[in-house]
Scaffold this active site. Structure first.
Site, PDB file in Angstrom:
ATOM      1  N   TYR A  51     -17.978  11.320 -15.522  1.00 58.03           N
ATOM      2  CA  TYR A  51     -17.891  12.472 -16.416  1.00 58.03           C
ATOM      3  C   TYR A  51     -16.541  12.572 -17.125  1.00 58.03           C
ATOM      4  O   TYR A  51     -16.413  13.329 -18.089  1.00 58.03           O
ATOM      5  CB  TYR A  51     -18.124  13.768 -15.644  1.00 58.03           C
ATOM      6  N   HIS A  88      -7.814  -4.976  -7.846  1.00 54.80           N
ATOM      7  CA  HIS A  88      -7.642  -4.174  -6.621  1.00 54.80           C
ATOM      8  C   HIS A  88      -8.962  -4.139  -5.848  1.00 54.80           C
ATOM      9  O   HIS A  88      -9.803  -3.260  -6.073  1.00 54.80           O
ATOM     10  CB  HIS A  88      -7.200  -2.749  -7.002  1.00 54.80           C
ATOM     11  N   ARG A 139       0.801  -1.216   0.000  1.00 57.22           N
ATOM     12  CA  ARG A 139       0.000   0.000   0.000  1.00 57.22           C
ATOM     13  C   ARG A 139       0.840   1.275   0.000  1.00 57.22           C
ATOM     14  O   ARG A 139       0.672   2.121  -0.865  1.00 57.22           O
ATOM     15  CB  ARG A 139      -0.938   0.012   1.209  1.00 57.22           C
TER      16      ARG A 139
END
Length: 764
Positions: free
Chosen positions: A125, A81, A35
């Site tokens: 978008y 993931h 991570r």
């Protein structure tokens, strides 16, 4: 029950401690390895690696079309993931922000946020695809360049690390907080990193400091100027820990007639422009930098911050020096090169160690790709050998295919010895014979899948040419795998090609951050920063203060609020400092340039300094450096204090005269001459030498006059030869030169005041 009694006492906390320890260790390792810390080989964290791999699987090349970001983040989450799509989208959006990433890995279309700190638009978008830089990180995945592992549910595979043509860890930098450790690496210039790698290949035992000739320091995407000393930069890269002082880039714009303004064109890395402007506005409001008049944002696609000085007489470098201290126009970027070596071991590395890890990884990638290519060549040569046999024995092959029930088995059983080969008519080449023996299954499949149109004479020649080329390529690969020098030479060629591709000719490839010496700015006196102009300070009885422009007539009638009136009015200049004396013996300091204008009624003085509501304003005077003050309390105690000692640096002021209970400040006047005259509420006057009064910075003081009842009314200093003066009830000045009747020692009782002394017991 008997069994429980006989059972010895057990430490029940030990299994719990062990269980917690094991689980926390698992969590810590997961955070560190999967991570927070980047891999030294490709410079990526798992989420970024998976994003790029998923985009590759979606065929989102740098020259292809865009896909919705929601589709990309959805594929990453579903396939590789298993975390929140918001976190994945945020990570992908950051890779597209050219103000955050030196070499963006994602080409975004739509609103991906801006340097003001605004968030990207929702993933539904926006659209994205890879950049050419990202493709350089992925090149070689199809050639067994790296290991693959199963994804989280075992249905797919993902790369453990990307092949990475350039040292992306240093090129784009990284930051993260793990468990018990963190990392913070600034971005650098690819061309400079490639030069450093080439030097390391040529000189493997090169010193750390030598690499600074190629990589002088970070290259931030937002530009700026690094003012860290070279020796500090060298120490940081040598140890993997340190920091860099980064300043904005500005230019002074001439507005004519002596007017000018500062235009900031580049701000420090990771500083949000909107937050920077808020901080500058706060600096103006709090008068931390009194010479800064206004800040204005005229930015469009580029940065353009306008800083207007309050006075044209100020040096621009002085103004910027003060802003560097009080705003984020100068920041310190810390370096903590904590990375995963080989994807497993966290270690704080020097720049040389990071580049060495990258080069060793590139050699491993080169070897694996070469071996993979050899396997492909061997397979193709095997096929070509079979096809050439078919051409040399075409009639027999056709006969078997036409009449045999199982042509595949028949072709494999047939003996294709030299006795079946026919002579070639071309003299340019001698076809390598298939040798004695049978065809393999791979060769037979290739023969059976061959099209009829391939039976042309020209195709036979093409096969022989291809076989010759592949044999030559295979020989070159064998030499490469057998020679370490050839391997490093090949890696050097790849690095030169990468430098050429992403160097100064690449869009944004030229160095953006430059270096300079940090010219230390000395403290500048307030007088040097403010235009010296005459003003008239007016303070009302209720404590409302203002500054009238110019030296007006002190007897002129002024407007005040209802129920209010004048108390202090005197001439001063904008460069003066004013001393406010409270009845509690505390002294406060104001800058005359910060007083509100005289058009209105002013502002309450209590809002400018921390003057408690129960404390009254006793005195207001202009500070004169080197002057001394006489201070005394109503209890009759006092002393001489140098005026420079009463100047306060904060709003809370400075306690000078210590008073308790009902005792208050009674006298605060400039001290001069050789004598002091004291008058009590009992109208007794005492005159003694000024040398009897001590000079102190703060305290209660000494007894000036002794009283049975009442306290001190007033005190003043004067020159004995000139006599003691006061205003009589008619407003006329009277001077008494024969003071023998009132002369005495300090702390005496004194004698009744002379005839004509004011009834208010005040000398002035």
């Amino acid at each position: 029950m008997a069994d429980q009694t006989d059972t010895p006492n057990m430490d029940l906390s030990e299994p719990l401690r062990r269980a917690l320890g094991e689980r926390y260790l698992t969590y810590a390792l997961s955070t560190i390895m999967h991570r927070a810390l980047p891999d030294a080989r490709d410079g990526l964290k798992p989420v970024h690696r998976r994003i790029l791999f998923a985009m590759r699987e979606l065929r989102l090349s740098s020259t292809g079309g865009f896909r919705k970001s929601a589709k990309i983040s959805g594929d990453v989450m579903g396939n590789y993931h298993p975390h929140g799509d918001a976190a994945i989208y945020d990570a992908m959006a950051r890779l597209a922000q050219d103000f955050n990433v030196r070499y963006p890995l994602v080409d975004g279309q739509g609103n991906f946020g801006n340097i003001d700190g605004d968030n990207p638009a929702a993933s539904r978008y926006t659209e994205a695809r890879m950049t050419a830089v990202a493709e350089a990180l992925l090149e070689g995945l199809n050639e067994n360049a790296v290991d693959f592992r199963e994804n989280y549910d075992g249905t797919l595979t993902e790369p453990v690390v990307l092949p990475a043509q350039f040292p992306n860890l240093l090129a784009n930098g990284s930051s993260g907080i793990a468990v018990g450790m963190a990392t913070n690496i600034p971005p650098h210039n690819i061309a400079e990193l490639c030069d450093a790698c080439l030097h390391l290949i040529k000189t493997p035992d090169a010193r750390d400091d030598t690499l600074l000739n190629y990589v002088p320091g970070p290259d931030f995407p937002t530009g700026g100027i690094i003012v860290e000393p070279p020796e500090a930069i060298a120490q940081a890269y040598r140890t993997g820990k340190g920091g860099f002082r980064l300043r904005c880039r500005y230019e002074v714009e001439d507005l004519g007639r002596g007017q000018w303004q500062i235009v900031v064109t580049e701000i420090p890395y990771q500083v949000q422009k909107s937050k920077l402007i808020e901080k500058l506005a706060e600096v103006i409001q709090t008068k931390k930098v009194p010479i800064l008049g206004d800040v204005r944002d005229e930015s469009a696609d580029d940065i353009r911050l306008i800083l207007e000085p309050r006075s044209k007489n100020v040096d621009p470098d002085v103004l910027m020096g003060m802003l560097y201290r009080n705003s984020d126009l100068e920041v310190r970027f810390s370096l903590n090169m904590n990375v995963l070596i080989d994807g497993v071991t966290p270690k704080v590395c020097s720049m040389k160690e990071v580049l060495r890890a990258f080069l060793d990884f590139r050699r491993e990638v080169l070897i694996r790709r070469s071996q993979h290519r050899m396997e492909k060549i061997d397979h193709r040569l095997e096929v070509l050998e079979g096809l050439i046999v078919a051409f040399l024995n075409l009639d027999r092959v056709i006969d078997i295919i036409r009449y045999d029930d199982d042509p595949k088995a028949a072709l494999m059983r047939e003996d294709w010895g030299k006795d079946h080969a026919r002579a070639m008519t071309e003299a340019d080449y001698i076809p390598p014979g298939p040798g004695d023996g049978e065809l393999s299954e791979v060769q037979v499949e290739a023969i059976l899948n061959m099209r009829l149109r391939s039976l042309r004479r020209l195709e036979e020649m093409e096969l022989l040419r291809e076989q010759s080329e592949l044999m030559e390529e295979r020989a070159g690969l064998e030499d490469l795998l057998d020679s370490e020098d050839l391997q490093w030479e090949a890696i050097a060629d790849q690095l030169r090609e990468t430098k050429k591709k992403f160097g100064k000719d690449y869009e944004g490839g030229a160095r953006r951050t430059t270096f300079a010496e940090a010219g230390e700015v000395e403290d500048v006196p307030l007088e040097a920063m403010i235009d010296r102009e005459p003003i008239t300070v007016v303070c009302s009885q209720m404590g409302w203060i203002r500054a009238m422009t110019g030296h007006i007539d002190l007897t002129r009638e002024l407007k005040f609020k209802d129920g209010d009136g004048p108390r202090f009015i005197f001439h001063a200049e904008t460069t003066d400092r004013l001393i406010v004396v409270g009845s509690n013996g505390r002294f406060y300091t104001l800058s005359a340039s910060n007083l509100p204008g005289g058009r209105g009624m002013g502002e309450p003085l209590r809002l400018m300094v921390d003057l408690p509501n129960e404390v009254q304003i006793h005195s207001l005077l202009t500070h004169k450096p080197g002057r001394k003050l006489l201070v005394a309390s109503t209890a009759g105690d006092g002393f001489i204090v140098p005026e420079d000692e009463v100047i306060a640096q904060t709003r809370t002021g400075k306690q000078v005269l210590n008073v308790r209970g009902d005792v208050k400040m009674a006298v605060c006047k400039p001290a001069g001459g050789d004598c002091i005259a004291v008058v009590g509420e009992n109208r007794k006057v005492l005159v003694f030498g000024l040398e009897e009064l001590p000079e102190m910075a703060r305290g209660k003081g000494v007894r000036l006059q002794k009283y049975k009842d009442g306290g001190l009314s007033d005190a003043t200093t004067f020159t004995l030869a000139d006599g003691l003066s006061w205003l009589d009830p008619a407003g006329r000045t009277r001077t008494e030169t024969d003071l023998a009747e009132w002369r005495g020692r300090r702390a005496g009782t004194g004698r009744m005041a002379p005839r004509g002394f004011p009834r208010d017991n005040k000398f002035t």
